[in-house]
Scaffold this motif. Structure first.
Motif, PDB file in Angstrom:
ATOM      1  N   THR A 117       0.822  -1.213   0.000  1.00 20.31           N
ATOM      2  CA  THR A 117       0.000   0.000   0.000  1.00 20.31           C
ATOM      3  C   THR A 117       0.856   1.263   0.000  1.00 20.31           C
ATOM      4  O   THR A 117       0.345   2.363   0.173  1.00 20.31           O
ATOM      5  N   SER A 118       2.159   1.121  -0.198  1.00 20.88           N
ATOM      6  CA  SER A 118       3.061   2.269  -0.174  1.00 20.88           C
ATOM      7  C   SER A 118       3.780   2.383  -1.518  1.00 20.88           C
ATOM      8  O   SER A 118       3.622   1.560  -2.415  1.00 20.88           O
ATOM      9  N   THR A 119       4.575   3.436  -1.629  1.00 19.74           N
ATOM     10  CA  THR A 119       5.408   3.616  -2.815  1.00 19.74           C
ATOM     11  C   THR A 119       6.846   3.218  -2.502  1.00 19.74           C
ATOM     12  O   THR A 119       7.800   3.846  -2.972  1.00 19.74           O
ATOM     13  N   ALA A 120       7.010   2.173  -1.718  1.00 18.29           N
ATOM     14  CA  ALA A 120       8.331   1.778  -1.234  1.00 18.29           C
ATOM     15  C   ALA A 120       9.252   1.364  -2.377  1.00 18.29           C
ATOM     16  O   ALA A 120       8.827   0.717  -3.337  1.00 18.29           O
ATOM     17  N   ILE A 121      10.516   1.753  -2.250  1.00 16.34           N
ATOM     18  CA  ILE A 121      11.531   1.401  -3.240  1.00 16.34           C
ATOM     19  C   ILE A 121      12.506   0.390  -2.642  1.00 16.34           C
ATOM     20  O   ILE A 121      12.709   0.323  -1.429  1.00 16.34           O
ATOM     21  N   SER A 122      13.123  -0.408  -3.492  1.00 17.39           N
ATOM     22  CA  SER A 122      14.170  -1.324  -3.044  1.00 17.39           C
ATOM     23  C   SER A 122      15.434  -0.535  -2.731  1.00 17.39           C
ATOM     24  O   SER A 122      15.730   0.475  -3.385  1.00 17.39           O
ATOM     25  N   VAL A 123      16.167  -0.995  -1.737  1.00 18.25           N
ATOM     26  CA  VAL A 123      17.366  -0.298  -1.289  1.00 18.25           C
ATOM     27  C   VAL A 123      18.577  -1.224  -1.421  1.00 18.25           C
ATOM     28  O   VAL A 123      18.550  -2.359  -0.950  1.00 18.25           O
ATOM     29  N   ASP A 124      19.620  -0.721  -2.045  1.00 17.81           N
ATOM     30  CA  ASP A 124      20.865  -1.476  -2.188  1.00 17.81           C
ATOM     31  C   ASP A 124      21.454  -1.742  -0.800  1.00 17.81           C
ATOM     32  O   ASP A 124      21.512  -0.836   0.032  1.00 17.81           O
ATOM     33  N   PRO A 125      21.907  -2.970  -0.523  1.00 19.65           N
ATOM     34  CA  PRO A 125      22.512  -3.254   0.787  1.00 19.65           C
ATOM     35  C   PRO A 125      23.727  -2.376   1.096  1.00 19.65           C
ATOM     36  O   PRO A 125      24.065  -2.175   2.263  1.00 19.65           O
ATOM     37  N   SER A 126      24.383  -1.852   0.048  1.00 15.97           N
ATOM     38  CA  SER A 126      25.531  -0.964   0.248  1.00 15.97           C
ATOM     39  C   SER A 126      25.181   0.474  -0.111  1.00 15.97           C
ATOM     40  O   SER A 126      26.019   1.227  -0.631  1.00 15.97           O
ATOM     41  N   LEU A 127      23.924   0.862   0.179  1.00 19.12           N
ATOM     42  CA  LEU A 127      23.469   2.215  -0.132  1.00 19.12           C
ATOM     43  C   LEU A 127      24.433   3.251   0.419  1.00 19.12           C
ATOM     44  O   LEU A 127      24.831   4.188  -0.271  1.00 19.12           O
ATOM     45  N   LEU A 128      24.808   3.134   1.682  1.00 15.73           N
ATOM     46  CA  LEU A 128      25.782   4.041   2.286  1.00 15.73           C
ATOM     47  C   LEU A 128      27.164   3.430   2.113  1.00 15.73           C
ATOM     48  O   LEU A 128      27.465   2.381   2.686  1.00 15.73           O
ATOM     49  N   SER A 129      27.976   4.069   1.302  1.00 13.94           N
ATOM     50  CA  SER A 129      29.309   3.565   1.015  1.00 13.94           C
ATOM     51  C   SER A 129      30.347   4.658   1.244  1.00 13.94           C
ATOM     52  O   SER A 129      30.017   5.767   1.662  1.00 13.94           O
ATOM     53  N   ILE A 130      31.595   4.348   0.955  1.00 10.78           N
ATOM     54  CA  ILE A 130      32.719   5.212   1.331  1.00 10.78           C
ATOM     55  C   ILE A 130      33.601   5.490   0.118  1.00 10.78           C
ATOM     56  O   ILE A 130      33.917   4.582  -0.654  1.00 10.78           O
ATOM     57  N   SER A 131      34.010   6.745  -0.031  1.00 14.78           N
ATOM     58  CA  SER A 131      35.033   7.141  -0.994  1.00 14.78           C
ATOM     59  C   SER A 131      36.272   7.570  -0.212  1.00 14.78           C
ATOM     60  O   SER A 131      36.155   8.257   0.806  1.00 14.78           O
ATOM     61  N   ILE A 132      37.433   7.160  -0.673  1.00 14.78           N
ATOM     62  CA  ILE A 132      38.691   7.506   0.011  1.00 14.78           C
ATOM     63  C   ILE A 132      39.626   8.176  -0.988  1.00 14.78           C
ATOM     64  O   ILE A 132      39.851   7.659  -2.086  1.00 14.78           O
ATOM     65  N   GLU A 133      40.161   9.331  -0.611  1.00 17.76           N
ATOM     66  CA  GLU A 133      41.076  10.057  -1.487  1.00 17.76           C
ATOM     67  C   GLU A 133      42.243   9.167  -1.898  1.00 17.76           C
ATOM     68  O   GLU A 133      42.833   8.459  -1.069  1.00 17.76           O
ATOM     69  N   PHE A 134      42.604   9.195  -3.173  1.00 13.75           N
ATOM     70  CA  PHE A 134      43.537   8.234  -3.760  1.00 13.75           C
ATOM     71  C   PHE A 134      44.857   8.156  -3.006  1.00 13.75           C
ATOM     72  O   PHE A 134      45.265   7.078  -2.569  1.00 13.75           O
ATOM     73  N   PHE A 135      45.539   9.283  -2.837  1.00 16.54           N
ATOM     74  CA  PHE A 135      46.865   9.218  -2.232  1.00 16.54           C
ATOM     75  C   PHE A 135      46.812   8.773  -0.773  1.00 16.54           C
ATOM     76  O   PHE A 135      47.769   8.192  -0.243  1.00 16.54           O
ATOM     77  N   ALA A 136      45.685   9.044  -0.089  1.00 20.61           N
ATOM     78  CA  ALA A 136      45.557   8.736   1.332  1.00 20.61           C
ATOM     79  C   ALA A 136      45.123   7.301   1.592  1.00 20.61           C
ATOM     80  O   ALA A 136      45.180   6.846   2.747  1.00 20.61           O
ATOM     81  N   PHE A 137      44.698   6.582   0.565  1.00 21.25           N
ATOM     82  CA  PHE A 137      44.130   5.253   0.777  1.00 21.25           C
ATOM     83  C   PHE A 137      45.053   4.315   1.554  1.00 21.25           C
ATOM     84  O   PHE A 137      44.607   3.676   2.525  1.00 21.25           O
ATOM     85  N   PRO A 138      46.336   4.173   1.197  1.00 20.11           N
ATOM     86  CA  PRO A 138      47.182   3.268   1.993  1.00 20.11           C
ATOM     87  C   PRO A 138      47.238   3.641   3.469  1.00 20.11           C
ATOM     88  O   PRO A 138      47.271   2.769   4.342  1.00 20.11           O
ATOM     89  N   GLY A 139      47.232   4.948   3.762  1.00 21.62           N
ATOM     90  CA  GLY A 139      47.226   5.380   5.159  1.00 21.62           C
ATOM     91  C   GLY A 139      45.958   4.970   5.874  1.00 21.62           C
ATOM     92  O   GLY A 139      45.991   4.601   7.059  1.00 21.62           O
ATOM     93  N   TYR A 140      44.824   5.020   5.186  1.00 24.77           N
ATOM     94  CA  TYR A 140      43.564   4.600   5.800  1.00 24.77           C
ATOM     95  C   TYR A 140      43.582   3.120   6.156  1.00 24.77           C
ATOM     96  O   TYR A 140      42.963   2.710   7.149  1.00 24.77           O
ATOM     97  N   THR A 141      44.259   2.320   5.375  1.00 21.39           N
ATOM     98  CA  THR A 141      44.299   0.883   5.690  1.00 21.39           C
ATOM     99  C   THR A 141      45.076   0.602   6.964  1.00 21.39           C
ATOM    100  O   THR A 141      44.940  -0.484   7.536  1.00 21.39           O
TER     101      THR A 141
END
Length: 495
Positions: free
Chosen positions: A41-65
């Motif tokens: 009875t709603s206008t509900a949409i399907s939601v991707d399980p990874s809807l909220l995801s992360i972008s990491i700046e290229f040069f900083a990525f190894p430091g984040y790990t």
């Protein structure tokens, strides 16, 4: 425990619940929302399980790990959603980077001042080894601005070979900002949507022969001049090389001393209005069988400025994710910039920032069902946001999220809205509520930002304290929830 005894037990909890001490306004606002009785009875949409995801700046990525917070913050979201957040590795510095197959280090660069981003850098095969350790989908941004297609192809081939979770490759980042001196721009010529589309088409066609149809196209920040809608017809048959489309988006700017405004950022009606721009782009991608992502997004450009580490920005993250999904965005990748110099980051070297609380809270609301469906139950034109989520393609709603985006600075009396939820079912006798709050919208993590009254996060992003539930009586299919300015609650409709 039987249903009857459980309800009796919970009624006792109602009597025992201690009301938290807040400053109430003399006059309280009353609002009513009808909750859809069924997903049908709603206008509900399907939601991707990874809807909220992360972008990491290229040069900083190894430091984040190397940060313990990276592993734990991602794991928390994965536990709540049943799938790991996807990670996009890219940004401005991907277009300053050259691949060196003989380099033993993941990255190599120099900077004059700590906290700066390098003007040039090299990276080696171990960069992709680190990316291979990420638990979810991985998108990697590679250099197009330097116009060295053979170097980029070498890197692309190594990425395909070395990253088992590889979803897509980006070629260039926000190319509409390529300067006249960029090597890819012929001398004396400008850079336009048409010339960029021809460039993307040519690079996709050339590199796909060795890596396949794995490209994330567009990656523009500007709308609508550099839009997906314009790129798709210009790609022609080369769209077969494209796996996903991506836009970038920041509601505000902190670049060059530009002013930011937290009250405007966290406004529910403002968020509803802002995210409508994504619908045309998303629909165009979907019509061609491609997913549409916000491959890089956050509260304000150039690291975020003064508003981005606040509790209000955490509330924005929560509401923005839901509105993005309703506008057709399949995933939103929240950018994490230079370690130690990033106001909008979710975590850092030794701390978890307030925006992460919003990321955690909205993930809790969406839940771990792979068939999560979402609907909006408010009108979108006021300060109050209301959503219902379903755990499958049939049945009643599982949870409701309520958000009062009225800005509270900490001065004066904090207003309150009494929200009545109706159509909950005549048999429902109680609902439980989890509250995300802080002393005010400008509060920082560690200064009273909590989930469930006492839930916080350690420096390593481990959940600490107790996330308690408030228990509220329901009668005649109705329940009333009090919601203060600048806070949000999840209402659980089943125990």
């Amino acid at each position: 425990m039987t249903l009857h005894s459980r309800q009796a037990y919970l009624r006792l909890l109602v009597a025992a619940t201690v009301t938290l001490a807040f400053a109430f306004a003399n006059a309280q606002t009353v609002t009513t929302f009808a909750v859809p009785t069924s997903v049908l009875t709603s206008t509900a949409i399907s939601v991707d399980p990874s809807l909220l995801s992360i972008s990491i700046e290229f040069f900083a990525f190894p430091g984040y790990t190397e940060l313990s917070g990276t592993t734990m913050c991602l794991a928390n979201i994965q536990t709540l959603r049943g799938a790991a957040p996807a990670v996009r590795i890219g940004g401005t510095t991907q277009d300053r980077a050259s691949y060196d197959a003989s380099l033993s280090a993941a990255v190599n660069y120099t900077i004059a001042v700590p906290g700066d981003a390098p003007e040039s850098l090299t990276y080696g095969p171990s960069f992709f080894s680190l990316a291979n350790e990420l638990p979810g989908d991985v998108t990697i941004g590679l250099n197009r601005q330097l116009n060295n297609i053979s170097n980029t192809q070498d890197a692309a081939e190594q990425a395909v070979k070395g990253v088992r979770g590889l979803l897509a490759l980006e070629l260039g980042n926000e190319p509409e900002f390529y300067a006249a001196g960029s090597p890819i721009i012929p001398p004396g010529e400008g850079w336009s949507p048409t010339t960029d589309a021809a460039s993307q088409k040519g690079w996709f066609s050339s590199i796909s022969s060795s890596v396949g149809n794995i490209f994330q196209a567009a990656v523009y920040l500007q709308y609508p001049t550099w839009s997906t809608t314009g790129l798709i017809p210009l790609l022609g048959d080369a769209i077969t090389f494209v796996k996903t489309f991506s836009g970038h988006s920041y509601p505000q700017s902190a670049c060059g001393g530009a002013a930011t405004n937290l009250e405007t950022l966290m406004s529910h009606s403002g968020i509803v209005s802002y995210t409508k721009q994504y619908s045309t782009e998303a629909n165009s991608a979907h019509a061609r069988g491609k997913r549409y992502f916000l491959g890089e997004t956050n509260s304000a450009t150039c690291g975020g400025g003064g508003i981005s580490p606040t509790f209000g920005a955490g509330l924005w993250v929560m509401d923005y994710v839901l509105q993005g999904a309703l506008a057709g965005v399949d995933r939103l990748y929240f950018h994490q910039g230079t370690i130690g110099n990033c106001a909008y980051c979710f975590w850092g070297e030794d701390s978890v920032l307030a925006p992460y609380y919003g990321a955690f809270f909205v993930s809790d609301f969406l839940g771990s069902s792979p068939k999560t469906r979402l609907t909006m139950i408010d009108s979108g034109d006021s300060s109050i946001g209301a959503y219902a989520v379903f755990s499958g393609s049939s049945g009643p709603p599982a949870r409701v999220l309520l958000y009062n985006s009225e800005y509270f600075s900490g001065l004066g009396i904090r207003s309150v809205v009494n929200i009545t939820l109706t159509d909950l079912g005549s048999d429902l006798e109680i609902v439980s509520v989890k509250r995300m709050t802080a002393p005010n919208a400008t509060s920082l993590a560690g200064a009273g930002v909590t989930i469930g009254g006492g839930g916080t996060f350690s420096d390593e992003c481990a959940a600490t304290g107790t996330q308690a539930l408030e228990v509220i009586s329901a009668s005649g299919g109705m329940a009333e929830v009090s919601l203060h300015a600048s806070e949000a609650v999840i209402v659980y409709l089943s125990i």
